[in-house]
Design a protein around this motif. Structure first.
Motif, PDB file in Angstrom:
ATOM      1  N   ALA A  12     -11.478  20.156   3.422  1.00 32.37           N
ATOM      2  CA  ALA A  12     -10.050  20.397   3.650  1.00 32.37           C
ATOM      3  C   ALA A  12      -9.291  19.087   3.762  1.00 32.37           C
ATOM      4  CB  ALA A  12      -9.852  21.239   4.915  1.00 32.37           C
ATOM      5  N   GLY A  13      -9.835  18.142   4.518  1.00 31.41           N
ATOM      6  CA  GLY A  13      -9.143  16.875   4.735  1.00 31.41           C
ATOM      7  C   GLY A  13      -8.906  16.112   3.450  1.00 31.41           C
ATOM      8  N   THR A  14      -9.910  16.074   2.586  1.00 35.40           N
ATOM      9  CA  THR A  14      -9.768  15.365   1.306  1.00 35.40           C
ATOM     10  C   THR A  14      -8.658  15.978   0.465  1.00 35.40           C
ATOM     11  OG1 THR A  14     -12.088  14.675   1.254  1.00 35.40           O
ATOM     12  CG2 THR A  14     -10.933  14.776  -0.855  1.00 35.40           C
ATOM     13  N   ALA A  15      -8.607  17.304   0.421  1.00 35.06           N
ATOM     14  CA  ALA A  15      -7.570  17.973  -0.367  1.00 35.06           C
ATOM     15  C   ALA A  15      -6.181  17.696   0.201  1.00 35.06           C
ATOM     16  CB  ALA A  15      -7.836  19.482  -0.412  1.00 35.06           C
ATOM     17  N   VAL A  16      -6.061  17.674   1.534  1.00 35.87           N
ATOM     18  CA  VAL A  16      -4.766  17.397   2.157  1.00 35.87           C
ATOM     19  C   VAL A  16      -4.333  15.963   1.870  1.00 35.87           C
ATOM     20  CG1 VAL A  16      -3.553  17.163   4.352  1.00 35.87           C
ATOM     21  CG2 VAL A  16      -5.011  19.153   3.935  1.00 35.87           C
ATOM     22  N   VAL A  17      -5.262  15.020   1.972  1.00 30.66           N
ATOM     23  CA  VAL A  17      -4.932  13.628   1.660  1.00 30.66           C
ATOM     24  C   VAL A  17      -4.389  13.522   0.235  1.00 30.66           C
ATOM     25  CG1 VAL A  17      -5.926  11.340   1.217  1.00 30.66           C
ATOM     26  CG2 VAL A  17      -6.535  12.578   3.297  1.00 30.66           C
ATOM     27  N   ASN A  18      -5.084  14.131  -0.709  1.00 26.28           N
ATOM     28  CA  ASN A  18      -4.666  14.037  -2.114  1.00 26.28           C
ATOM     29  C   ASN A  18      -3.302  14.689  -2.344  1.00 26.28           C
ATOM     30  OD1 ASN A  18      -7.056  12.737  -2.752  1.00 26.28           O
ATOM     31  ND2 ASN A  18      -8.105  14.604  -3.394  1.00 26.28           N
ATOM     32  N   GLU A  19      -3.071  15.843  -1.724  1.00 25.30           N
ATOM     33  CA  GLU A  19      -1.799  16.540  -1.912  1.00 25.30           C
ATOM     34  C   GLU A  19      -0.655  15.749  -1.291  1.00 25.30           C
ATOM     35  OE1 GLU A  19       1.021  19.311  -3.064  1.00 25.30           O
ATOM     36  OE2 GLU A  19      -1.067  19.083  -3.732  1.00 25.30           O
ATOM     37  N   ALA A  20      -0.872  15.208  -0.092  1.00 25.79           N
ATOM     38  CA  ALA A  20       0.183  14.438   0.575  1.00 25.79           C
ATOM     39  C   ALA A  20       0.539  13.188  -0.227  1.00 25.79           C
ATOM     40  CB  ALA A  20      -0.251  14.071   1.988  1.00 25.79           C
ATOM     41  N   LEU A  21      -0.464  12.515  -0.756  1.00 23.06           N
ATOM     42  CA  LEU A  21      -0.202  11.320  -1.567  1.00 23.06           C
ATOM     43  C   LEU A  21       0.558  11.685  -2.835  1.00 23.06           C
ATOM     44  CD1 LEU A  21      -3.613   9.441  -1.254  1.00 23.06           C
ATOM     45  CD2 LEU A  21      -1.430   8.743  -0.242  1.00 23.06           C
ATOM     46  N   SER A  22       0.218  12.828  -3.437  1.00 24.05           N
ATOM     47  CA  SER A  22       0.880  13.232  -4.685  1.00 24.05           C
ATOM     48  C   SER A  22       2.358  13.509  -4.477  1.00 24.05           C
ATOM     49  CB  SER A  22       0.192  14.473  -5.270  1.00 24.05           C
ATOM     50  OG  SER A  22       0.543  15.646  -4.552  1.00 24.05           O
ATOM     51  N   ARG A  23       2.748  13.769  -3.215  1.00 25.95           N
ATOM     52  CA  ARG A  23       4.160  14.039  -2.919  1.00 25.95           C
ATOM     53  C   ARG A  23       4.878  12.817  -2.369  1.00 25.95           C
ATOM     54  NH1 ARG A  23       4.714  20.123  -0.405  1.00 25.95           N
ATOM     55  NH2 ARG A  23       2.778  21.016  -1.247  1.00 25.95           N
ATOM     56  N   GLY A  24       4.201  11.685  -2.354  1.00 25.68           N
ATOM     57  CA  GLY A  24       4.873  10.450  -1.972  1.00 25.68           C
ATOM     58  C   GLY A  24       4.826  10.107  -0.501  1.00 25.68           C
ATOM     59  N   HIS A  25       3.999  10.816   0.286  1.00 27.60           N
ATOM     60  CA  HIS A  25       3.894  10.513   1.711  1.00 27.60           C
ATOM     61  C   HIS A  25       2.952   9.340   1.949  1.00 27.60           C
ATOM     62  CE1 HIS A  25       6.151  14.062   2.780  1.00 27.60           C
ATOM     63  NE2 HIS A  25       5.342  14.823   2.037  1.00 27.60           N
ATOM     64  N   GLU A  26       3.093   8.706   3.106  1.00 33.68           N
ATOM     65  CA  GLU A  26       2.153   7.686   3.555  1.00 33.68           C
ATOM     66  C   GLU A  26       1.061   8.370   4.371  1.00 33.68           C
ATOM     67  OE1 GLU A  26       4.026   4.505   5.646  1.00 33.68           O
ATOM     68  OE2 GLU A  26       5.689   4.385   4.222  1.00 33.68           O
ATOM     69  N   VAL A  27      -0.199   8.054   4.061  1.00 36.61           N
ATOM     70  CA  VAL A  27      -1.309   8.774   4.686  1.00 36.61           C
ATOM     71  C   VAL A  27      -2.272   7.801   5.357  1.00 36.61           C
ATOM     72  CG1 VAL A  27      -3.256  10.336   4.315  1.00 36.61           C
ATOM     73  CG2 VAL A  27      -1.139  10.638   2.993  1.00 36.61           C
ATOM     74  N   MET A  28      -2.636   8.113   6.594  1.00 41.12           N
ATOM     75  CA  MET A  28      -3.725   7.447   7.293  1.00 41.12           C
ATOM     76  C   MET A  28      -4.901   8.421   7.281  1.00 41.12           C
ATOM     77  SD  MET A  28      -5.119   5.006   9.192  1.00 41.12           S
ATOM     78  CE  MET A  28      -3.785   3.991   9.869  1.00 41.12           C
ATOM     79  N   ALA A  29      -5.943   8.107   6.536  1.00 43.46           N
ATOM     80  CA  ALA A  29      -7.107   8.977   6.390  1.00 43.46           C
ATOM     81  C   ALA A  29      -8.168   8.548   7.393  1.00 43.46           C
ATOM     82  CB  ALA A  29      -7.650   8.907   4.968  1.00 43.46           C
ATOM     83  N   VAL A  30      -8.440   9.389   8.372  1.00 42.19           N
ATOM     84  CA  VAL A  30      -9.337   9.049   9.473  1.00 42.19           C
ATOM     85  C   VAL A  30     -10.615   9.872   9.366  1.00 42.19           C
ATOM     86  CG1 VAL A  30      -9.580   8.904  11.981  1.00 42.19           C
ATOM     87  CG2 VAL A  30      -7.324   8.612  10.919  1.00 42.19           C
TER      88      VAL A  30
END
Length: 209
Positions: A12-30
């Motif tokens: 789930a986390g990997t998919a959320v990271v990828n989706e958030a990045l695709s929409r232009g958000h800044e992501v801290m992946a922990v």
């Protein structure tokens, strides 16, 4: 938006990271053991969520956080305590949390008044430990003094599969699709997660299919 994803190396986390990045958000992946490769708008951090002080420090610099924790098999009972620690950390900075949990707390779609965990057609015996962990997890949220969370229950089956690019949203009752199946892919779940982050619906417990 600055989004922290706890449990970023899981399905789930990997998919959320990828989706958030695709929409232009800044992501801290922990994650605890395996980090994402840093890139444009993506920062990777190795951190065990039992380090409440460390989590609190990350959340102070976040607009919102996604909690996608999945303890290893045999350690499912740790989930409620881990979630409580994250709630403790978030309460300091009042950072909103979206917690990706399980389907167990949903009401059965065919037996009103019965939780999914108590309907063997939804939760067979071999899934019961994981289901019990998600039920304990939402109860830990409900009894915590910090109320800045949303609990997202996936449908009965959450795993790799067809990506539809869409989803249907509900609240506390298990949903099924037009074929009578209660399932969703990580990518479609991630659509719902980031939509909720961008446009909160106002409910504290939601589900999708």
């Amino acid at each position: 938006m600055r989004i922290t994803v706890l449990g970023a190396s899981g399905m789930a986390g990997t998919a959320v990271v990828n989706e958030a990045l695709s929409r232009g958000h800044e992501v801290m992946a922990v994650s605890r053991q395996r980090g994402h490769r840093a890139g444009a708008r993506l920062t990777s951090c190795l951190l065990d969520v039992t380090d409440v002080e460390g989590v609190a420090g990350l959340l102070r610099d976040s607009d919102v956080a996604v909690v996608a924790l999945r303890p290893p098999s045999g350690q499912e009972s740790d989930l409620a305590g881990l979630t409580t620690g994250v709630l403790d950390a978030a309460s300091r900075s009042r950072t909103p949390l979206l917690i990706i949990g399980g389907a167990a707390p949903l009401t059965s779609s065919t037996h009103p008044g019965t939780l999914a965990i108590d309907d063997p057609a939804i939760v067979p015996p071999e899934w019961r430990d994981a289901a019990r962990a998600s039920l304990d997890q939402i109860r830990a949220c409900q009894t915590h003094s910090y109320r800045g969370w949303v609990y997202l229950s996936p449908p009965a089956i959450f795993g790799p599969g067809d990506i539809s690019g869409s989803y249907r949203r509900g609240t506390t009752t298990l949903l099924v699709d037009s074929q009578g199946q209660s399932r969703i892919s990580p990518e479609d779940l991630a659509l719902a997660v980031v939509d909720e982050l961008e446009h909160p619906g106002g409910e504290q417990h939601i589900t999708v299919v």
